[in-house]
Design an enzyme around this catalytic site. Structure first.
Site, PDB file in Angstrom:
ATOM      1  N   SER A 320       0.832  -1.206   0.000  1.00  0.00           N
ATOM      2  CA  SER A 320       0.000   0.000   0.000  1.00  0.00           C
ATOM      3  C   SER A 320       0.864   1.252   0.000  1.00  0.00           C
ATOM      4  CB  SER A 320      -0.929   0.001   1.217  1.00  0.00           C
ATOM      5  OG  SER A 320      -1.667   1.201   1.289  1.00  0.00           O
ATOM      6  N   TRP A 323       2.338   1.636  -3.404  1.00  0.00           N
ATOM      7  CA  TRP A 323       1.315   2.043  -4.363  1.00  0.00           C
ATOM      8  C   TRP A 323       1.033   3.540  -4.294  1.00  0.00           C
ATOM      9  CZ3 TRP A 323      -3.788   3.914  -3.905  1.00  0.00           C
ATOM     10  CH2 TRP A 323      -4.564   3.842  -5.060  1.00  0.00           C
ATOM     11  N   HIS A 324       1.137   4.104  -3.101  1.00  0.00           N
ATOM     12  CA  HIS A 324       0.804   5.520  -2.945  1.00  0.00           C
ATOM     13  C   HIS A 324       1.784   6.452  -3.645  1.00  0.00           C
ATOM     14  CE1 HIS A 324      -2.206   4.365   0.037  1.00  0.00           C
ATOM     15  NE2 HIS A 324      -2.646   5.597  -0.012  1.00  0.00           N
ATOM     16  N   GLY A 325       3.016   6.035  -3.825  1.00  0.00           N
ATOM     17  CA  GLY A 325       3.941   6.917  -4.523  1.00  0.00           C
ATOM     18  C   GLY A 325       5.356   6.390  -4.534  1.00  0.00           C
ATOM     19  N   PHE A 487      -0.278  11.807  -5.212  1.00  0.00           N
ATOM     20  CA  PHE A 487       0.312  10.565  -4.784  1.00  0.00           C
ATOM     21  C   PHE A 487       0.041   9.446  -5.772  1.00  0.00           C
ATOM     22  CE2 PHE A 487      -1.288  12.788  -0.894  1.00  0.00           C
ATOM     23  CZ  PHE A 487      -0.117  13.488  -0.709  1.00  0.00           C
TER      24      PHE A 487
END
Length: 568
Positions: A320, A323-325, A487
């Site tokens: 996670s 995935w955000h950045g 993001f």
């Protein structure tokens, strides 16, 4: 195209709604879906025309692979097709989102000098990639999930959820697109849609965008602010991302209602959570669902013993964060939340004995703390921020925050009624009361979707909706994208740009490409001295991404209107 823009509200949305229902009125329903898909692609390509080919190629690859999968009878071949499609999707996502990050870290680790490609990340690629992965996995599990090509492209590109979620499953959206009863205007849905959209737009434009000015100012002064003002900055960001994301979710769901479509709730008052586990059942709920159904459970979930369960949970939060950045700050943020969830689970029986108001307060403090890493441009900057909170001592609220508040249009009107001698004290009290009221609204009031669930049409609610719409539209200034665009889609890298360039408080500048109509607005970004601005612009070329083939930019101060040219 942004929801909070003139072209979207005044041109795009009326055309999309009228065209969709007028075509459906002729009972040419597939043509109506085609129209909706074309409008959604216009919405997507408005940012950058090159995005169009990327999403279309992605759609074609995934639909072709899903077609081959459902036509295949052998399980071994179906697994091969499924695995190939997932790898293809993740490879495309890696190339656009993480390749430069990977090369930069290789260079730093091994002292090499490989060139980065300076790839412009396609908007929303993380969302439509995950959405299509969920589709082909569902097709693998049940061939009945396969749908017609026009239904598939409408499902993937449906503009309310295209660039920042929610991540919608095939089973949620496609049956609604197929339902002929939903092809007609439902005025109760239209009223709910306007109400939800208006509240969301107000949250975004009137609250989140205002808070962003204080956040940008605070992060530009980490070295100089005391504990009081750094804590205020942290709190402002916690509130900003709350109202920004809840505002986007409200608008997306409201837009769905306008097309007689129910989109899943993606945000449900997360700061009311008593534990971190509960927080993730309320924050970005469809992302949590995706990782649960398509990552956590396939890895074994909680079926292979306690140790394996905790490892699976940790990996989900690690993924996670990634995935955000493409930044170590996001990865550390995900790791911290993973550790917290494991802690909650291991000591659940003890935590349940603690009063909820205590666990809720501790959860909020933890979330507020981890947002510092989420917002910072580097782990070093976040560590400095936290270290200064504990070492600088407490003092008064910075005059910088008061000046920013006093520059707002609404506040300037109010200040005309306040004697000059008392204006500074009035602004100070207003700022403090504003933060307290926003906090109380977070903890004590119903969220928009709770209100929408029990919505009944009334003249008062429509009047409130109209007032908020007009007020928000009048407050539009420049381009202000949603935080999660930064993001997930890196909308021209603006957030990263602000963090890299931001030095000291300054007027607001607008950067415009001379050869096109794109404008980018910056709040408290450039130093007051223009020669320094010029040097920063030249040195940090990557902080201002080119739009198409535009090479020449002009920078105009929004206060004094002086204009300066910058050529790359």
């Amino acid at each position: 195209m942004l929801f909070n823009s003139y072209i979207f509200i005044l041109i795009f949305l009326p055309i999309a709604i009228l065209g969709y229902y007028l075509i459906n009125k002729t009972q040419r329903y597939h043509l109506g879906l085609l129209f909706l898909a074309v409008m959604s692609l216009w919405f997507y390509a408005y940012f950058n025309l090159s995005y169009l080919k990327i999403i279309l190629i992605s759609v074609c690859i995934n639909y072709t692979m899903s077609f081959l999968l459902v036509k295949c009878s052998k399980t071994s071949y179906k697994k091969w097709i499924l695995g190939s499609d997932i790898i293809c999707n993740l490879a495309i996502l890696f190339y656009y989102k993480y390749f430069d990050f990977f090369i930069e870290n290789i260079n730093q680790l091994f002292k090499t000098e490989y060139h980065t490609l300076e790839i412009l990340l396609p908007l929303g690629i993380s969302f439509f990639t995950f959405q299509q992965i969920s589709y082909i996995v569902d097709c693998y599990r049940d061939n009945d999930n396969f749908c017609a090509p026009i239904e598939y492209i409408a499902y993937v590109t449906f503009f309310p959820q295209l660039v920042a979620g929610p991540i919608v499953l095939h089973s949620e959206l496609v049956p609604q697109l197929q339902d002929r009863k939903r092809k007609k205007i439902d005025y109760s849905y239209m009223a709910k849609g306007v109400y939800s959209f208006a509240l969301g737009l107000a949250k975004k434009v009137l609250i989140a965008d205002t808070l962003s000015l204080f956040v940008n100012q605070g992060y530009s002064q980490i070295k100089y602010y005391d504990s009081t003002n750094l804590l205020i900055t942290s709190l402002c960001y916690t509130l900003q991302i709350y109202f920004d994301f809840s505002g986007y979710s409200d608008m997306a769901i409201g837009l769905g209602y306008l097309f007689h479509i129910d989109l899943p709730c993606n945000f449900h008052s997360p700061y009311k959570s008593a534990t971190i586990g509960e927080f993730w059942k309320r924050w970005h709920m469809t992302l949590t669902r995706f990782f649960t159904q398509y990552v956590y459970i396939p890895m074994g979930g909680n079926r292979k013993g306690k140790i394996r369960t905790q490892i699976n949970r940790f990996l989900v939060f690690l993924f996670s964060g990634i995935w955000h950045g493409a930044n170590w700050t996001f990865i550390l943020w995900g790791v911290l939340h993973g550790i917290a969830v494991i802690f909650d689970d291991c000591f659940e029986k003890y935590i349940k004995k603690i009063p909820k108001w205590i666990t809720g307060a501790l959860t909020f403090l933890f979330v507020n703390f981890t947002w510092i890493y989420f917002r910072a441009s580097s782990i070093r900057e976040a560590n400095q921020f936290i270290r200064n909170i504990f070492t600088r001592g407490f003092g008064g609220i910075s005059k910088d925050f008061i000046d920013i508040l006093g520059q707002q249009t609404e506040m300037r009107i109010i200040l005309n009624l306040v004697p000059d001698a008392g204006q500074e004290m009035f602004l100070l009290l207003f700022f403090a009361v504003m933060l307290v009221l926003l906090l109380l609204s977070v903890f004590l009031t119903k969220n928009t979707q709770e209100k929408v669930r029990v919505f009944t049409f009334s003249g008062r609610k429509m009047a409130v909706s109209l007032i908020l719409l007009v007020w928000s539209i009048l407050s539009f200034s420049g381009v202000s994208e949603f935080l999660y665009f930064n993001f997930y889609a890196s909308f021209y890298g603006k957030e990263k740009r602000e963090k890299m360039v931001s030095k000291i408080h300054s007027p607001v500048y607008t950067v415009a490409a001379d050869s096109c109509s794109d404008h980018y607005r910056y709040g408290s970004v450039f130093p007051l001295s223009w020669p320094d601005c010029r040097n920063l612009l030249s040195a940090k070329r990557r902080t201002i991404y080119e739009s198409g083939n535009c090479k020449e930019f002009s920078v105009q101060c929004c206060n004094c209107r002086n204009k300066y040219d910058e050529k790359f």
